[in-house]
Design a protein around this motif. Sequence first.
Motif, PDB file in Angstrom:
ATOM      1  N   GLN A 169       9.920 -19.913 -35.448  1.00 38.44           N
ATOM      2  CA  GLN A 169       9.545 -18.831 -36.002  1.00 38.44           C
ATOM      3  C   GLN A 169       8.206 -19.279 -36.499  1.00 38.44           C
ATOM      4  O   GLN A 169       7.971 -18.028 -36.969  1.00 38.44           O
ATOM      5  N   ARG A 170       7.542 -19.893 -35.823  1.00 43.83           N
ATOM      6  CA  ARG A 170       5.799 -20.039 -36.004  1.00 43.83           C
ATOM      7  C   ARG A 170       4.830 -19.454 -34.707  1.00 43.83           C
ATOM      8  O   ARG A 170       5.708 -19.511 -33.182  1.00 43.83           O
ATOM      9  N   ALA A 171       4.144 -18.968 -34.386  1.00 46.76           N
ATOM     10  CA  ALA A 171       3.042 -18.780 -33.826  1.00 46.76           C
ATOM     11  C   ALA A 171       1.779 -20.176 -33.181  1.00 46.76           C
ATOM     12  O   ALA A 171       2.742 -21.456 -33.343  1.00 46.76           O
ATOM     13  N   LEU A 172       1.182 -19.629 -32.678  1.00 52.13           N
ATOM     14  CA  LEU A 172       0.546 -21.186 -31.096  1.00 52.13           C
ATOM     15  C   LEU A 172      -0.789 -20.766 -31.420  1.00 52.13           C
ATOM     16  O   LEU A 172      -0.772 -20.131 -30.994  1.00 52.13           O
ATOM     17  N   GLY A 173      -1.420 -21.939 -32.234  1.00 53.07           N
ATOM     18  CA  GLY A 173      -2.839 -20.928 -32.249  1.00 53.07           C
ATOM     19  C   GLY A 173      -3.902 -22.439 -31.930  1.00 53.07           C
ATOM     20  O   GLY A 173      -3.294 -23.154 -31.271  1.00 53.07           O
ATOM     21  N   ILE A 174      -5.179 -21.966 -31.093  1.00 58.15           N
ATOM     22  CA  ILE A 174      -6.466 -22.870 -31.109  1.00 58.15           C
ATOM     23  C   ILE A 174      -7.569 -22.313 -30.739  1.00 58.15           C
ATOM     24  O   ILE A 174      -7.428 -21.210 -31.376  1.00 58.15           O
ATOM     25  N   GLN A 175      -8.441 -23.019 -30.843  1.00 59.40           N
ATOM     26  CA  GLN A 175      -9.745 -22.790 -30.962  1.00 59.40           C
ATOM     27  C   GLN A 175     -10.292 -23.099 -29.501  1.00 59.40           C
ATOM     28  O   GLN A 175      -9.813 -24.394 -28.895  1.00 59.40           O
ATOM     29  N   VAL A 176     -11.189 -22.237 -29.247  1.00 59.67           N
ATOM     30  CA  VAL A 176     -11.583 -22.182 -27.809  1.00 59.67           C
ATOM     31  C   VAL A 176     -12.385 -22.142 -27.218  1.00 59.67           C
ATOM     32  O   VAL A 176     -13.327 -21.151 -27.968  1.00 59.67           O
ATOM     33  N   GLU A 177     -13.504 -22.888 -26.609  1.00 62.72           N
ATOM     34  CA  GLU A 177     -14.810 -22.684 -26.438  1.00 62.72           C
ATOM     35  C   GLU A 177     -14.367 -21.305 -25.156  1.00 62.72           C
ATOM     36  O   GLU A 177     -14.467 -20.777 -25.336  1.00 62.72           O
ATOM     37  N   ILE A 178     -15.387 -20.463 -26.138  1.00 59.68           N
ATOM     38  CA  ILE A 178     -16.021 -19.280 -24.929  1.00 59.68           C
ATOM     39  C   ILE A 178     -15.413 -19.970 -23.550  1.00 59.68           C
ATOM     40  O   ILE A 178     -15.362 -17.987 -23.114  1.00 59.68           O
ATOM     41  N   HIS A 179     -16.558 -20.238 -23.245  1.00 61.89           N
ATOM     42  CA  HIS A 179     -16.812 -20.224 -21.758  1.00 61.89           C
ATOM     43  C   HIS A 179     -15.667 -21.371 -21.254  1.00 61.89           C
ATOM     44  O   HIS A 179     -15.965 -21.853 -20.234  1.00 61.89           O
ATOM     45  N   ASN A 180     -15.291 -21.989 -21.907  1.00 65.43           N
ATOM     46  CA  ASN A 180     -13.874 -23.211 -21.756  1.00 65.43           C
ATOM     47  C   ASN A 180     -13.227 -22.146 -20.372  1.00 65.43           C
ATOM     48  O   ASN A 180     -12.492 -21.150 -20.313  1.00 65.43           O
ATOM     49  N   PRO A 181     -12.543 -22.552 -19.274  1.00 66.33           N
ATOM     50  CA  PRO A 181     -12.195 -22.128 -17.585  1.00 66.33           C
ATOM     51  C   PRO A 181     -10.327 -22.254 -18.403  1.00 66.33           C
ATOM     52  O   PRO A 181     -10.071 -20.824 -18.154  1.00 66.33           O
ATOM     53  N   ALA A 182     -10.732 -22.883 -19.361  1.00 66.71           N
ATOM     54  CA  ALA A 182      -9.343 -23.200 -20.205  1.00 66.71           C
ATOM     55  C   ALA A 182      -7.883 -21.773 -20.712  1.00 66.71           C
ATOM     56  O   ALA A 182      -7.424 -21.350 -20.591  1.00 66.71           O
ATOM     57  N   ARG A 183      -9.476 -21.225 -20.739  1.00 66.27           N
ATOM     58  CA  ARG A 183      -9.123 -19.881 -21.263  1.00 66.27           C
ATOM     59  C   ARG A 183      -8.199 -18.926 -20.737  1.00 66.27           C
ATOM     60  O   ARG A 183      -7.531 -18.310 -21.367  1.00 66.27           O
ATOM     61  N   LEU A 233      -6.102 -19.664 -18.983  1.00 64.48           N
ATOM     62  CA  LEU A 233      -4.520 -19.699 -18.812  1.00 64.48           C
ATOM     63  C   LEU A 233      -3.919 -19.511 -20.111  1.00 64.48           C
ATOM     64  O   LEU A 233      -3.022 -18.899 -20.288  1.00 64.48           O
ATOM     65  N   TYR A 234      -5.026 -19.565 -21.354  1.00 60.42           N
ATOM     66  CA  TYR A 234      -4.195 -19.923 -22.554  1.00 60.42           C
ATOM     67  C   TYR A 234      -3.731 -17.478 -22.703  1.00 60.42           C
ATOM     68  O   TYR A 234      -2.967 -17.381 -22.740  1.00 60.42           O
ATOM     69  N   GLU A 235      -4.964 -17.382 -21.820  1.00 56.69           N
ATOM     70  CA  GLU A 235      -4.258 -16.040 -21.944  1.00 56.69           C
ATOM     71  C   GLU A 235      -3.351 -15.558 -21.401  1.00 56.69           C
ATOM     72  O   GLU A 235      -2.247 -14.744 -21.238  1.00 56.69           O
ATOM     73  N   ARG A 236      -3.114 -16.217 -19.782  1.00 59.50           N
ATOM     74  CA  ARG A 236      -1.766 -16.236 -19.332  1.00 59.50           C
ATOM     75  C   ARG A 236      -0.560 -16.499 -19.853  1.00 59.50           C
ATOM     76  O   ARG A 236       0.555 -15.551 -19.409  1.00 59.50           O
ATOM     77  N   LEU A 237      -0.546 -17.330 -20.374  1.00 63.64           N
ATOM     78  CA  LEU A 237       0.385 -17.650 -21.818  1.00 63.64           C
ATOM     79  C   LEU A 237       0.749 -16.712 -23.551  1.00 63.64           C
ATOM     80  O   LEU A 237       1.555 -17.292 -23.454  1.00 63.64           O
ATOM     81  N   GLY A 238      -0.128 -15.631 -22.838  1.00 61.57           N
ATOM     82  CA  GLY A 238       0.620 -14.935 -24.069  1.00 61.57           C
ATOM     83  C   GLY A 238      -0.216 -15.081 -25.694  1.00 61.57           C
ATOM     84  O   GLY A 238      -0.225 -14.812 -26.282  1.00 61.57           O
ATOM     85  N   PHE A 239      -1.976 -15.765 -25.111  1.00 61.32           N
ATOM     86  CA  PHE A 239      -2.493 -15.928 -26.180  1.00 61.32           C
ATOM     87  C   PHE A 239      -4.127 -15.023 -26.467  1.00 61.32           C
ATOM     88  O   PHE A 239      -4.057 -14.560 -25.748  1.00 61.32           O
ATOM     89  N   ILE A 240      -3.627 -14.321 -27.630  1.00 61.38           N
ATOM     90  CA  ILE A 240      -4.837 -13.362 -27.905  1.00 61.38           C
ATOM     91  C   ILE A 240      -5.911 -14.118 -28.834  1.00 61.38           C
ATOM     92  O   ILE A 240      -5.534 -14.747 -29.542  1.00 61.38           O
ATOM     93  N   ALA A 241      -6.662 -12.723 -28.664  1.00 59.15           N
ATOM     94  CA  ALA A 241      -8.196 -13.489 -29.601  1.00 59.15           C
ATOM     95  C   ALA A 241      -7.495 -13.725 -31.183  1.00 59.15           C
ATOM     96  O   ALA A 241      -6.924 -12.281 -31.478  1.00 59.15           O
ATOM     97  N   ASP A 242      -7.840 -13.809 -31.997  1.00 58.97           N
ATOM     98  CA  ASP A 242      -8.329 -14.272 -33.150  1.00 58.97           C
ATOM     99  C   ASP A 242      -8.413 -14.348 -33.925  1.00 58.97           C
ATOM    100  O   ASP A 242      -9.597 -14.966 -34.204  1.00 58.97           O
ATOM    101  N   GLY A 243      -9.908 -12.474 -34.208  1.00 64.22           N
ATOM    102  CA  GLY A 243     -10.036 -12.179 -35.021  1.00 64.22           C
ATOM    103  C   GLY A 243     -11.955 -12.449 -34.024  1.00 64.22           C
ATOM    104  O   GLY A 243     -11.622 -12.860 -32.882  1.00 64.22           O
ATOM    105  N   GLN A 244     -13.157 -12.182 -34.723  1.00 62.50           N
ATOM    106  CA  GLN A 244     -14.188 -12.303 -33.844  1.00 62.50           C
ATOM    107  C   GLN A 244     -14.327 -13.991 -33.580  1.00 62.50           C
ATOM    108  O   GLN A 244     -13.961 -14.828 -34.340  1.00 62.50           O
ATOM    109  N   SER A 245     -15.036 -13.613 -32.626  1.00 59.90           N
ATOM    110  CA  SER A 245     -16.323 -15.587 -32.383  1.00 59.90           C
ATOM    111  C   SER A 245     -16.719 -15.873 -33.091  1.00 59.90           C
ATOM    112  O   SER A 245     -16.881 -15.231 -34.051  1.00 59.90           O
ATOM    113  N   GLN A 246     -16.868 -17.697 -33.673  1.00 57.53           N
ATOM    114  CA  GLN A 246     -17.378 -18.081 -34.004  1.00 57.53           C
ATOM    115  C   GLN A 246     -17.951 -18.720 -33.832  1.00 57.53           C
ATOM    116  O   GLN A 246     -17.679 -19.964 -33.513  1.00 57.53           O
ATOM    117  N   GLY A 247     -19.228 -18.515 -33.560  1.00 58.97           N
ATOM    118  CA  GLY A 247     -20.739 -19.029 -32.729  1.00 58.97           C
ATOM    119  C   GLY A 247     -19.978 -19.662 -31.098  1.00 58.97           C
ATOM    120  O   GLY A 247     -19.562 -18.743 -30.539  1.00 58.97           O
TER     121      GLY A 247
END
Length: 171
Positions: free
Chosen positions: A120-134, A136-150
Motif C-alpha cells: 500500500q505504498r506509492a512508487l516514485g522516481i525523479q526523471v529528467e524532463i527530456h528523458n524519452p523513458a518518461r 513509459l512511466y506515464e503509460r505505467l500510471g506515473f503522474i507529475a508530483d509537483g512542479q519540475s525542479q530544474g
Amino acid sequence: MDYRLRQALPEDEAWQFAIYASARAAELARTGWPPAQCEAFARQQHHAQQQHYARHFPGSVCHLILVDADAGETVAGRLWLDERDDRLHILDIALLPAWRGRGLGTRCLLDLAERAEASQRALGIQVEIHNPARRLYERLGFIADGQSQGLYQAMLRPAGACPAHTEECLP
C-alpha cells in the motif's frame, strides 16, 4: 523477460561504472571531448552520484539486474531503490545498451509497482524532463508530483494507479 535482482557488492564496481557510463554516453558524445576525457568525466560523475546517494539516501540499496543469457547469468543493468514508509523510491534504473528496448525495464517497473501496491505504498522516481523513458512511466500510471525542479520532474505512481502486471498499463 525473466530477471533477478542481486545487491551490488564492492567487487561489482566495474559493472556499476559500465552501466552509468552507457547511460551518459550520448550526452558525452555531443561534447566533442576525446574518449579519455569523457571517461574521466563519467568516472567523476559516477563517484559523485554514489556519494550523493550514500549521503542523502543512507538506507537505499543498489541492485544489479541479472538475466539469463546464452553464456549464463549476466548483468543487464542496475536498480537503485530507497524504501520509505510511504513509497518505494527509484533513485536510478538503467540498462546496458544490449538490454534496452526488450521489455526488461518495463518488467522491472511493473514488478516494483506490484511490490508497492502489495504494501500500500506509492512508487516514485525523479526523471529528467527530456528523458524519452518518461513516456513509459506515464503509460505505467506515473503522474507529475509537483512542479519540475530544474531539469528534473518528480513522478509518482500512486497506490492503485492501475493494476500491476496487466496490459491495461501498457500502450
